[in-house]
Design an enzyme around this catalytic site. Structure first.
Site, PDB file in Angstrom:
ATOM      1  CE  LYS A 164      -1.811   2.884   2.120  1.00  0.00           C
ATOM      2  NZ  LYS A 164      -1.527   4.300   1.868  1.00  0.00           N
TER       3      LYS A 164
ATOM      4  CD  GLU B 202      13.590   0.197   9.412  1.00  0.00           C
ATOM      5  OE1 GLU B 202      14.302   1.249   9.724  1.00  0.00           O
ATOM      6  OE2 GLU B 202      14.028  -0.873   9.332  1.00  0.00           O
TER       7      GLU B 202
ATOM      8  CD  GLU C 123      10.882  12.964  10.884  1.00  0.00           C
ATOM      9  OE1 GLU C 123       9.840  12.467  11.217  1.00  0.00           O
ATOM     10  OE2 GLU C 123      11.709  12.150  10.114  1.00  0.00           O
TER      11      GLU C 123
ATOM     12  CB  CYS D 286      13.879   9.235   7.461  1.00  0.00           C
ATOM     13  SG  CYS D 286      14.584   7.962   6.461  1.00  0.00           S
TER      14      CYS D 286
HETATM   15  P1  NAD Z   1       2.864   8.688   7.657  1.00  0.00           P
HETATM   16  O1  NAD Z   1       2.971   7.888   8.836  1.00  0.00           O
HETATM   17  O2  NAD Z   1       1.945   9.553   7.798  1.00  0.00           O
HETATM   18  O3  NAD Z   1       2.458   7.743   6.391  1.00  0.00           O
HETATM   19  C1  NAD Z   1       2.889   6.379   5.924  1.00  0.00           C
HETATM   20  C2  NAD Z   1       2.079   5.640   5.265  1.00  0.00           C
HETATM   21  O4  NAD Z   1       1.431   4.836   6.396  1.00  0.00           O
HETATM   22  C3  NAD Z   1       1.268   5.955   4.312  1.00  0.00           C
HETATM   23  O5  NAD Z   1       1.413   4.955   3.047  1.00  0.00           O
HETATM   24  C4  NAD Z   1      -0.079   6.117   4.820  1.00  0.00           C
HETATM   25  O6  NAD Z   1      -1.147   5.905   3.966  1.00  0.00           O
HETATM   26  C5  NAD Z   1      -0.096   4.896   5.689  1.00  0.00           C
HETATM   27  N1  NAD Z   1      -0.984   5.126   7.024  1.00  0.00           N
HETATM   28  C6  NAD Z   1      -1.505   6.326   7.563  1.00  0.00           C
HETATM   29  N2  NAD Z   1      -2.285   5.743   8.553  1.00  0.00           N
HETATM   30  C7  NAD Z   1      -2.388   4.516   8.695  1.00  0.00           C
HETATM   31  C8  NAD Z   1      -2.970   3.902   9.326  1.00  0.00           C
HETATM   32  N3  NAD Z   1      -3.956   4.163  10.320  1.00  0.00           N
HETATM   33  N4  NAD Z   1      -2.977   2.295   9.256  1.00  0.00           N
HETATM   34  C9  NAD Z   1      -2.019   1.842   8.235  1.00  0.00           C
HETATM   35  N5  NAD Z   1      -1.646   2.809   7.328  1.00  0.00           N
HETATM   36  C10 NAD Z   1      -1.557   3.953   7.658  1.00  0.00           C
HETATM   37  O7  NAD Z   1       4.222   9.104   6.946  1.00  0.00           O
HETATM   38  P2  NAD Z   1       4.564   9.912   5.890  1.00  0.00           P
HETATM   39  O8  NAD Z   1       4.205  11.453   6.138  1.00  0.00           O
HETATM   40  O9  NAD Z   1       3.915   9.299   4.538  1.00  0.00           O
HETATM   41  O10 NAD Z   1       6.234   9.900   5.692  1.00  0.00           O
HETATM   42  C11 NAD Z   1       7.084  10.393   6.535  1.00  0.00           C
HETATM   43  C12 NAD Z   1       7.484   9.731   7.593  1.00  0.00           C
HETATM   44  O11 NAD Z   1       7.951   8.782   7.114  1.00  0.00           O
HETATM   45  C13 NAD Z   1       8.611  10.756   8.370  1.00  0.00           C
HETATM   46  O12 NAD Z   1       8.484  10.550   9.797  1.00  0.00           O
HETATM   47  C14 NAD Z   1       9.952  10.068   8.137  1.00  0.00           C
HETATM   48  O13 NAD Z   1      11.074  10.002   8.873  1.00  0.00           O
HETATM   49  C15 NAD Z   1       9.484   8.628   8.029  1.00  0.00           C
HETATM   50  N6  NAD Z   1      10.503   7.953   7.247  1.00  0.00           N
HETATM   51  C16 NAD Z   1      11.516   6.992   7.655  1.00  0.00           C
HETATM   52  C17 NAD Z   1      12.239   6.257   6.774  1.00  0.00           C
HETATM   53  C18 NAD Z   1      13.175   5.309   7.578  1.00  0.00           C
HETATM   54  O14 NAD Z   1      13.812   4.423   7.016  1.00  0.00           O
HETATM   55  N7  NAD Z   1      13.179   5.134   8.932  1.00  0.00           N
HETATM   56  C19 NAD Z   1      12.223   6.485   5.603  1.00  0.00           C
HETATM   57  C20 NAD Z   1      11.555   7.515   5.001  1.00  0.00           C
HETATM   58  C21 NAD Z   1      10.568   8.320   5.685  1.00  0.00           C
END
Ligand code: NAD
Length: 482
Positions: free
Chosen positions: A177, A252, A382, A285
């Site tokens: 997804k 992650e 962050e 990130c």
């Molecule tokens: P997010 O947590 O808002 O969303 C991530 C994913 O989760 C999306 O596909 C979203 O549709 C899905 N999602 C949201 N609510 C959900 C739920 N209740 N159940 C299941 N899925 C759900 O994050 P974002 O804004 O898309 O990404 C940015 C974040 O990701 C930042 O915190 C960044 O640091 C982190 N990130 C971490 C890494 C790593 O390797 N540690 C890499 C890239 C990004």
């Protein structure tokens, strides 16, 4: 459908080897100029049920192939990614505004390398065998079933390959997804998987909103692994849902990495790297967003840092000279602005930037603040935008204390000319990855993940293959019934 750049991308789900539409749709717009790219299928429980059923039906045959039998499929997929770099880079750039030249030169190619590396690593797995108490012990990897993979909007293509490559190589079938703000490159990816001959149902994509399709997927009882990359807030929700089905979960999550510059460092190299944290508008990130600089070199560092920051060019990520792209979405721009406004109210000094760029659209100026204290929100949380903080330290101990003073622990960058200090500080800083005098260089077989609220579990090499496997101990006493 055809995007503005003339690349064909399906906006529908990919389930059981077929395109499946949904009555409901959501609009996907380019962060570059707001152009409508696609009305994307908005999946829910129905589509997730269908995808999990398809993945479960395809699982026994895919698992029975064994790692060596699966490897040729993944190699073909890797070759197809390499042959489609232009198309993938064009779509990814339009959809999430990463610099097109980096996508072409390295990011998309890393996706291909992920499939190749994991295919070979899984096929080369040597069962651990040893004798004890008169029996022969063996450790065997068994694929557990369908895996749910949820990816964020930044680097969606690379991160999806990083997760699905070990899952598929280990013998899981997959339901991916992608994030709703950048759903298109994964749609191309799964087309390539079909072209590579992956059997129907082995690799599925359900598009949709996190709270709808995402939530339905991670709480589905047919899912046997849940792998997530995204924010700590969502990570908590997904971990809870996975626990409800006792499905192993890896996450992650976000980071608030320090970039520490000691007085014995190559200050020019450190200042250049520090200004480089604005690349991709800071939506990384792993970025070192807390600049921690030795008091004695503060002025020298800042003079160089500002020179490199001045050299940044904000603009269209398709242009060759652009170094800072727009933010992903109007809501995200508002979130970044909110952090800076609250920092001002708190009494932090906003020394550079701190406002939308004159360019308009979703561009935000590279921003540097000098926080009033270590408890400032921009130090502790962050931002995921082009906002860096600067703090100074008087000793190595203080540098380490500041570095370890947030709840995160994803990555850290250290600049020093002393190998003893590199070793000491490298071991003391609480982060899953510590880079000394370098950044973002990574061996795919090394463990990758976060400490604290930056994550649970490790990806990379055998760590990922073990996660997507049930490890079994097999003990055989030849010819005995005892
Ligand atoms: P997010 O947590 O808002 O969303 C991530 C994913 O989760 C999306 O596909 C979203 O549709 C899905 N999602 C949201 N609510 C959900 C739920 N209740 N159940 C299941 N899925 C759900 O994050 P974002 O804004 O898309 O990404 C940015 C974040 O990701 C930042 O915190 C960044 O640091 C982190 N990130 C971490 C890494 C790593 O390797 N540690 C890499 C890239 C990004």
């Amino acid at each position: 459908m055809s995007t503005g750049a003339g690349v064909d991308v399906s906006p529908d789900h990919y389930i059981g080897g077929m395109r499946v539409p949904s009555a409901e749709r959501f609009s996907d717009r380019s962060p570059i100029d707001g152009t409508l790219l696609a009305e994307v299928a908005r999946g829910g429980q129905r589509e997730v049920d269908l995808a999990v059923r398809s993945a479960a039906a395809a699982f026994p045959e895919w698992a029975a192939l064994g790692a060596a039998g699966r490897a040729p499929y993944l190699h073909r997929l890797a070759d197809l990614i390499d042959a489609n770099v232009e198309r993938l880079a064009t779509v990814e750039c339009l959809d999430m505004a990463m610099l097109e030249r980096s996508l072409r030169a390295r990011v998309i190619g890393r996706g291909a390398r992920n499939y190749r590396s994991y295919a070979d690593l899984a096929a080369g797995y040597e069962e651990r065998v040893w004798e004890s108490n008169g029996t022969r012990n063996r450790v065997i990897r068994m694929p557990p079933g369908p895996a749910a993979v949820i990816t964020p909007w930044n680097a969606p293509f690379m991160l999806s390959t990083w997760k699905t490559a070990p899952a598929l190589a280990a013998g899981c079938t997959v339901i991916l997804k992608p994030a709703e703000w950048s759903p298109l490159s994964c749609s191309l990816l799964v087309d390539l998987a079909g072209e590579a001959g992956l059997p129907a149902g082995v690799f599925n994509v359900v598009q949709g909103i996190g709270e709808e399709a995402g939530a339905a997927l991670v709480s589905h009882p047919g899912v046997r692994r849940v792998s997530f990359t995204g924010s700590p807030e969502t990570g908590r929700l997904i971990g809870t849902a996975a626990a409800g089905n006792l499905a192993p979960f890896t996450a992650e999550l976000g980071g608030k990495g320090p970039l520490i510059v000691f007085e014995d460092a190559d200050v020019e190299a450190a200042a250049k790297k520090a200004a480089g944290q604005y690349d991709d508008a800071g939506q990384v990130c792993l970025a070192g967003t807390r600049l921690l600089v030795a008091e004695s070199i503060r002025d020298d560092f800042l003079e160089r840092f500002h020179r490199h920051t001045d050299a940044h060019v904000l603009g269209d990520p398709r242009a060759d000279d652009t170094t800072v792209s727009p933010l992903i979405h109007p809501d995200h721009l508002a979130r970044v602005e909110g952090f800076v406004e609250r920092a001002r109210e708190h009494g932090d000094r906003i020394v550079r930037g701190g406002r939308r760029a004159e360019l308009g659209g979703l561009y935000y100026e590279p921003t540097r603040s000098e926080p009033r204290g270590n408890d400032s929100e921009v130090v502790q949380r962050e931002v995921f935008g082009p906002v860096l903080t600067l703090q100074t330290f008087a000793s190595e101990d203080e540098a380490v204390e500041l570095a370890n003073s947030t709840a995160y622990g994803l990555s850290a960058i250290v600049y020093t000319g002393s190998s003893e200090r590199a070793e000491r500080v490298g071991r003391s800083v609480r982060a899953g990855t510590v880079w000394v005098n370098t950044f973002l260089v990574r061996d795919l077989t090394a463990p990758f993940g976060g400490m604290g609220i930056s994550g649970i579990g490790r990806e990379g090499g055998d760590y990922a293959l073990d996660f997507y496997s049930d490890l079994k101990t097999l003990q055989i006493v030849e010819g005995s019934t005892a």
